[in-house]
Design an enzyme around this catalytic site. Structure first.
Site, PDB file in Angstrom:
ATOM      1  N   GLY A   8     -24.732  25.048 -24.704  1.00 43.76           N
ATOM      2  CA  GLY A   8     -23.680  25.689 -25.507  1.00 43.76           C
ATOM      3  C   GLY A   8     -22.354  24.982 -25.259  1.00 43.76           C
ATOM      4  CB  ALA A   9     -21.708  21.638 -23.745  1.00 41.65           C
ATOM      5  CB  SER A  10     -20.602  22.090 -29.134  1.00 38.71           C
ATOM      6  OG  SER A  10     -21.355  23.199 -29.596  1.00 38.71           O
ATOM      7  N   GLY A  11     -19.176  24.841 -27.650  1.00 41.81           N
ATOM      8  CA  GLY A  11     -18.363  26.022 -27.960  1.00 41.81           C
ATOM      9  C   GLY A  11     -17.074  26.063 -27.154  1.00 41.81           C
ATOM     10  CB  VAL A  13     -16.885  29.729 -23.035  1.00 34.82           C
ATOM     11  CG1 VAL A  13     -17.080  29.904 -21.534  1.00 34.82           C
ATOM     12  CG2 VAL A  13     -16.131  30.921 -23.595  1.00 34.82           C
ATOM     13  NE  ARG A  85     -15.214  41.524 -26.607  1.00 33.83           N
ATOM     14  CZ  ARG A  85     -14.484  42.487 -26.099  1.00 33.83           C
ATOM     15  NH1 ARG A  85     -14.410  43.661 -26.691  1.00 33.83           N
ATOM     16  NH2 ARG A  85     -13.835  42.308 -24.962  1.00 33.83           N
ATOM     17  CB  SER A 122     -24.491  34.373 -23.789  1.00 30.00           C
ATOM     18  OG  SER A 122     -24.743  33.020 -23.503  1.00 30.00           O
ATOM     19  CG  HIS A 178     -18.276  41.411 -18.574  1.00 32.31           C
ATOM     20  ND1 HIS A 178     -16.967  41.406 -18.153  1.00 32.31           N
ATOM     21  CD2 HIS A 178     -18.324  40.565 -19.637  1.00 32.31           C
ATOM     22  CE1 HIS A 178     -16.260  40.584 -18.915  1.00 32.31           C
ATOM     23  NE2 HIS A 178     -17.054  40.075 -19.824  1.00 32.31           N
TER      24      HIS A 178
HETATM   25  N1  NAD Z   1     -19.260  36.837 -19.596  1.00 38.12           N
HETATM   26  C1  NAD Z   1     -18.014  36.527 -19.892  1.00 38.12           C
HETATM   27  O1  NAD Z   1     -17.090  36.886 -19.149  1.00 38.12           O
HETATM   28  C2  NAD Z   1     -17.730  35.719 -21.113  1.00 38.12           C
HETATM   29  C3  NAD Z   1     -16.489  35.101 -21.287  1.00 38.12           C
HETATM   30  C4  NAD Z   1     -16.242  34.394 -22.454  1.00 38.12           C
HETATM   31  C5  NAD Z   1     -17.247  34.278 -23.424  1.00 38.12           C
HETATM   32  N2  NAD Z   1     -18.426  34.877 -23.218  1.00 38.12           N
HETATM   33  C6  NAD Z   1     -19.513  34.774 -24.208  1.00 38.12           C
HETATM   34  O2  NAD Z   1     -19.931  33.410 -24.303  1.00 38.12           O
HETATM   35  C7  NAD Z   1     -20.493  33.175 -25.594  1.00 38.12           C
HETATM   36  C8  NAD Z   1     -19.839  31.939 -26.218  1.00 38.12           C
HETATM   37  O3  NAD Z   1     -18.472  32.186 -26.505  1.00 38.12           O
HETATM   38  P1  NAD Z   1     -17.579  31.046 -27.209  1.00 38.12           P
HETATM   39  O4  NAD Z   1     -16.233  31.615 -27.365  1.00 38.12           O
HETATM   40  O5  NAD Z   1     -17.767  29.754 -26.498  1.00 38.12           O
HETATM   41  O6  NAD Z   1     -18.288  30.960 -28.638  1.00 38.12           O
HETATM   42  P2  NAD Z   1     -18.319  29.706 -29.633  1.00 38.12           P
HETATM   43  O7  NAD Z   1     -18.678  30.225 -30.977  1.00 38.12           O
HETATM   44  O8  NAD Z   1     -17.076  28.889 -29.491  1.00 38.12           O
HETATM   45  O9  NAD Z   1     -19.528  28.823 -29.083  1.00 38.12           O
HETATM   46  C9  NAD Z   1     -20.840  29.281 -29.183  1.00 38.12           C
HETATM   47  C10 NAD Z   1     -21.795  28.201 -28.736  1.00 38.12           C
HETATM   48  O10 NAD Z   1     -23.122  28.715 -28.930  1.00 38.12           O
HETATM   49  C11 NAD Z   1     -23.876  27.785 -29.685  1.00 38.12           C
HETATM   50  N3  NAD Z   1     -24.836  28.517 -30.529  1.00 38.12           N
HETATM   51  C12 NAD Z   1     -24.540  29.380 -31.538  1.00 38.12           C
HETATM   52  N4  NAD Z   1     -25.685  29.791 -32.112  1.00 38.12           N
HETATM   53  C13 NAD Z   1     -26.712  29.191 -31.436  1.00 38.12           C
HETATM   54  C14 NAD Z   1     -28.124  29.221 -31.538  1.00 38.12           C
HETATM   55  N5  NAD Z   1     -28.749  29.957 -32.473  1.00 38.12           N
HETATM   56  N6  NAD Z   1     -28.859  28.499 -30.652  1.00 38.12           N
HETATM   57  C15 NAD Z   1     -28.244  27.771 -29.688  1.00 38.12           C
HETATM   58  N7  NAD Z   1     -26.903  27.692 -29.562  1.00 38.12           N
HETATM   59  C16 NAD Z   1     -26.157  28.392 -30.414  1.00 38.12           C
HETATM   60  C17 NAD Z   1     -22.852  27.035 -30.532  1.00 38.12           C
HETATM   61  O11 NAD Z   1     -23.354  25.766 -30.941  1.00 38.12           O
HETATM   62  C18 NAD Z   1     -21.701  26.904 -29.537  1.00 38.12           C
HETATM   63  O12 NAD Z   1     -21.933  25.812 -28.671  1.00 38.12           O
HETATM   64  C19 NAD Z   1     -20.253  34.473 -26.378  1.00 38.12           C
HETATM   65  O13 NAD Z   1     -21.411  35.271 -26.350  1.00 38.12           O
HETATM   66  C20 NAD Z   1     -19.118  35.148 -25.626  1.00 38.12           C
HETATM   67  O14 NAD Z   1     -19.071  36.536 -25.818  1.00 38.12           O
HETATM   68  C21 NAD Z   1     -18.696  35.574 -22.091  1.00 38.12           C
HETATM   69  O1  LMR Z   2     -14.065  39.837 -23.962  1.00 38.78           O
HETATM   70  C1  LMR Z   2     -14.916  39.046 -24.393  1.00 38.78           C
HETATM   71  O2  LMR Z   2     -15.644  39.288 -25.366  1.00 38.78           O
HETATM   72  C2  LMR Z   2     -15.061  37.711 -23.703  1.00 38.78           C
HETATM   73  C3  LMR Z   2     -15.335  37.874 -22.249  1.00 38.78           C
HETATM   74  O3  LMR Z   2     -16.357  38.778 -21.996  1.00 38.78           O
HETATM   75  C4  LMR Z   2     -14.105  38.207 -21.457  1.00 38.78           C
HETATM   76  O4  LMR Z   2     -14.059  39.249 -20.808  1.00 38.78           O
HETATM   77  O5  LMR Z   2     -13.174  37.381 -21.466  1.00 38.78           O
END
Ligand code: NAD
Ligand code: LMR
Length: 317
Positions: A8-11, A13, A85, A122, A178
């Site tokens: 998920g490196a392109s996203g 986070v 979200r 995630s 969380h």
């Molecule tokens: N636990 C935490 O504290 C925390 C903190 C921040 C974000 N998150 C979670 O991390 C996740 C990513 O957030 P983000 O802001 O980077 O999102 P983003 O949309 O910027 O990136 C999502 C990534 O997932 C990949 N992806 C999407 N659909 C896919 C699929 N079907 N198969 C494989 N890869 C797929 C995309 O290519 C991209 O690399 C979210 O679920 C977010 O809620 C959790």
């Molecule tokens: O709040 C979110 O959806 C992203 C993450 O879980 C956070 O707490 O930063």
């Protein structure tokens, strides 16, 4: 030296996490991994990180791939794939959609890198950690989630501000989901080693306001800039560094507990664990009656959602 992969490196986070993790001295190889079709983006990110290494004079290597076999030999695999979200949504709203993705990723990791530590970011992270544990076939100590580590850091910062002390003087943690049912452990909060209740300013501590800030920190950032990036990325890097350095620090991550806290368990949820090269060892702890009550509610909530999500995944397999 260690190989760390980020799925998920392109996203948002994922890409900042790659940068944060690249500062950890133990990391000799960083693999930016994504689904087929993301090669160009991953290639671009890898080139940009190469430039960052060049600017810093770092010898580390960064590669990119969409081929599962390239995960082989990874010491830690961080998963940031998934839908984030949007404003107005709850993290739990993402459960079914992200569970499918995480189950497939976990099965892939279990096959190609069965000895790695699998680190889930995630959301909803506690439920996704349980899905990853089940579908990877890996052992509970190997599968962790970011859990309430970031929430605990947010609380620590708020307490340091209120007491006007250096943030490193504050020890505190939040356990449980969380999410909305998280539980701050005031009974385990100290400043300079002194229990917070024994400090004169404690009587006016705006506990509710502070917990409101902590619980809504993520949504407040998402409302303004679309996603949380640097907080999670640096929190992830701390955990990776702790594991690779075999540091045995106690951090609050999501892990499978059976009955370690007042006989409550059978769920993946944020609890204090000792982290080292073998992954997570859950601690058995005693907390106040009020905290037990909150933790039990949080566990019941997450256990019910986890069961529903896994039942639906099993039905569709
Ligand atoms: N636990 C935490 O504290 C925390 C903190 C921040 C974000 N998150 C979670 O991390 C996740 C990513 O957030 P983000 O802001 O980077 O999102 P983003 O949309 O910027 O990136 C999502 C990534 O997932 C990949 N992806 C999407 N659909 C896919 C699929 N079907 N198969 C494989 N890869 C797929 C995309 O290519 C991209 O690399 C979210 O679920 C977010 O809620 C959790
Ligand atoms: O709040 C979110 O959806 C992203 C993450 O879980 C956070 O707490 O930063």
């Amino acid at each position: 030296m260690a190989k760390v992969a980020i799925i998920g490196a392109s996203g948002n986070v994922g890409r900042y996490t790659a940068h944060a993790v690249s500062y950890i001295p133990h990391v000799s190889e960083l693999l930016l991994f994504g689904r087929p079709g993301r090669e160009e983006v991953l290639h671009g990110l890898a080139c940009d990180l190469h430039d960052s290494f060049a600017a810093r004079g770092s010898q580390s290597d960064v590669k990119f791939s969409c081929t599962p076999k390239d995960l082989e030999g990874s010491d830690i695999i961080i998963v940031t794939s998934g839908v984030p979200r949007k404003e107005g949504q709850n993290r739990i709203d993402l459960a079914h959609e992200n569970a499918r993705m995480i189950s497939e990723i976990a099965a892939m990791v279990g096959w190609y890198a069965p000895n790695a530590i699998l680190f889930i970011v995630s959301n909803p992270v506690d439920v996704m950690t349980a899905v990853a544990l089940k579908y990877s076939g890996m052992k509970p100590n190997q599968v962790i989630g970011l859990g309430t580590h970031l929430d605990s850091m947010r609380l620590k910062w708020n307490i340091a501000k209120y007491f006007d002390v250096h943030v490193s003087e504050v020890h505190t943690r939040i356990i449980g989901e969380h999410g909305d049912s998280m539980v701050p452990l005031w009974s385990a909060t100290t400043i300079g080693g002194i229990s917070i209740q024994n400090l004169p300013k404690f009587k006016d501590l705006p506990e509710e306001q502070i917990m409101h800030n902590v619980m809504n920190a993520g949504s407040a950032i998402i409302r303004r800039i679309g996603s949380t990036i640097y907080g999670p990325g640096d929190a992830i890097a701390t955990i990776v560094s702790t594991i690779l350095g075999n540091e045995k620090r106690i951090l609050t991550v999501s892990t499978f507990i059976s009955s370690e806290i007042h006989n409550i368990g059978d769920v993946c949820i944020g609890t204090p664990v000792r982290l080292d090269r073998n992954g997570a060892t859950t601690l058995t702890i005693t907390i106040s009656e009020h905290e037990v009550e909150g933790f039990r509610k949080s566990v019941d909530k997450i256990r019910a959602i986890t069961q529903e999500v896994i039942e639906r995944l099993d039905e569709s397999c």
